[in-house]
Design an enzyme around this catalytic site. Sequence first.
Site, short mmCIF file in Angstrom:
data_model
loop_
_atom_site.label_atom_id
_atom_site.label_comp_id
_atom_site.label_asym_id
_atom_site.label_seq_id
_atom_site.Cartn_x
_atom_site.Cartn_y
_atom_site.Cartn_z
N GLU A 284 7.31 -0.79 -29.12
CA GLU A 284 7.90 -0.12 -30.31
C GLU A 284 8.96 -1.67 -30.11
OE1 GLU A 284 6.03 1.81 -34.10
OE2 GLU A 284 8.43 1.98 -33.50
N HIS A 305 -9.00 10.10 -10.60
CA HIS A 305 -10.28 10.06 -10.75
C HIS A 305 -10.74 9.53 -11.16
CE1 HIS A 305 -10.58 13.17 -7.04
NE2 HIS A 305 -9.51 13.13 -7.48
N LYS A 419 1.22 -1.73 -41.73
CA LYS A 419 1.65 -0.80 -43.31
C LYS A 419 1.58 -2.32 -44.82
CE LYS A 419 5.25 2.03 -41.84
NZ LYS A 419 6.30 2.27 -41.29
O1 PA5 Z 1 10.25 4.17 -34.30
C1 PA5 Z 1 9.73 3.83 -35.74
O2 PA5 Z 1 10.81 3.19 -36.82
C2 PA5 Z 1 8.24 4.27 -35.96
O3 PA5 Z 1 8.08 4.81 -35.07
C3 PA5 Z 1 8.73 5.13 -36.95
O4 PA5 Z 1 9.18 6.32 -36.52
C4 PA5 Z 1 7.30 5.11 -37.73
O5 PA5 Z 1 7.08 4.03 -38.10
C5 PA5 Z 1 7.53 6.30 -38.89
O6 PA5 Z 1 8.25 5.67 -40.12
P1 PA5 Z 1 8.80 7.03 -41.20
O7 PA5 Z 1 9.82 7.95 -40.69
O8 PA5 Z 1 9.48 5.72 -42.17
O9 PA5 Z 1 7.91 7.28 -41.79
#
Ligand code: PA5
Length: 431
Positions: A284, A305, A419
């Site tokens: 990410e 394996h 989203k």
């Molecule tokens: O690292 C990040 O920003 C994302 O993985 C969020 O943690 C994830 O999308 C969840 O978002 P939120 O805490 O707003 O529900």
Amino acid sequence: MSLVRVNTAFLHNFMATHEVTALQEQVTSIHQMLHSTDAPDFTGWVDYPNTLNTESLHRIQYVAQEMRNNSDIVVVVGIGGSYLGARAVIDTLKPQLFQKDNNAPEILYAGLNISSTYMVELLNYLEGKRVSIIVISKSGTTTEPALAFRFLKNFMDKSFSPDDVKKRIVAITDEKQGALRKLADKQGYQTFIIPDDIGGRFSAFTPVGLLPMAIAGIDIHKLTQGLTKAHKHLNNHNIEQNEAYHYAVLRLILNRKGRDVENYVSSEPNLYYLTEWCKQLFAESEGKDNKGILPIAMTFSTDLHSLGQYVQDGKNIMFETFINTGKPTADIPVPTLDGDIDGLNYLVGKTVNEVNQTVMHATALAHVEGNVPVISLEMDNLDEESLAYLMYMFMKTTAMAGYLNGVDPFNQPGVEIYKTNVFKLLGKPGY
Ligand code: PA5
């Protein structure tokens, strides 16, 4: 002293020392930026270990103790950075496969998928048990945890008195904004705040991770000691003295030579969620603007394996990062068998862990021979302190790696696109 060492012994065929030192100037300027008073947004985690005071830890511990006392099950509701840090630490240090901690409630997770089967089975399983819920969402609007929480809130309202529900639900979210903040305030739930300047995947050691960890029986004071050590030791611009930056630079050099995939390898099944957390943190943060390394993870020997064939002999697109956690939590000598019918008596005198370590070493040598570079991250043992150190080090590596590659490591525009599409297709007002 560093609690994690970067072993480059398997890299000699793949890069020269001058390639590493050539990046020092760039690393120094990124380091200075990360530590300056004018640091970019979402770098609150960098100095966060310094601001974790006894008062905030006490409150976390107090609420955790209450939940431990009055719950058979605690459901952690969250997705991505809102649950992976906790799960990584809990599963690594408190494996529940064969040995249940009788003083700790069972920890379950929800909001990380939209499987109707999962939800129905979970609700059935919770029936008749003393349940508590921790709902975590920084934005407070993510569909998966919001939908799961709607079902779980219904379940709680039906199963417990209004006063009891208030004790059994904790919301961890933004201080002021978002639907979860509004709901929590309206219902009178206890809340913890996710600091504004810390993004989800960097939030493992804020209440987001610390509360579930404390409930599971993890010593959060020891975790913070590891964080403090990492914060101090890794606040150093010198690549040779800073393992986080050294590792970031090695990855970059390998990536520039065409290695687009990084395989996180462990020989301990308990580390499965730690490598899941690594995948999220790096993918990410780095995977944007048509750049980045694709993180994957394997557990050896299991994957030797199956996927091992590809690593050894498939396309040369990969490098590996072995996470070697040193002394195991438990070990056992190989027993003698009269008559040696299975042919394993040659192993007598060794422990199972010694065999495991030899398999890892032999595999690293084989993969290097198959033209796969191997970086080995080595620890003496795996406890709260060293695990927190390792995770903070990974965060620093991620930040450095993103900037070295010219991307903003702290946003996730790709995630936002799906989203928004979900909102549009499901008909959310305003989309
Ligand atoms: O690292 C990040 O920003 C994302 O993985 C969020 O943690 C994830 O999308 C969840 O978002 P939120 O805490 O707003 O529900």
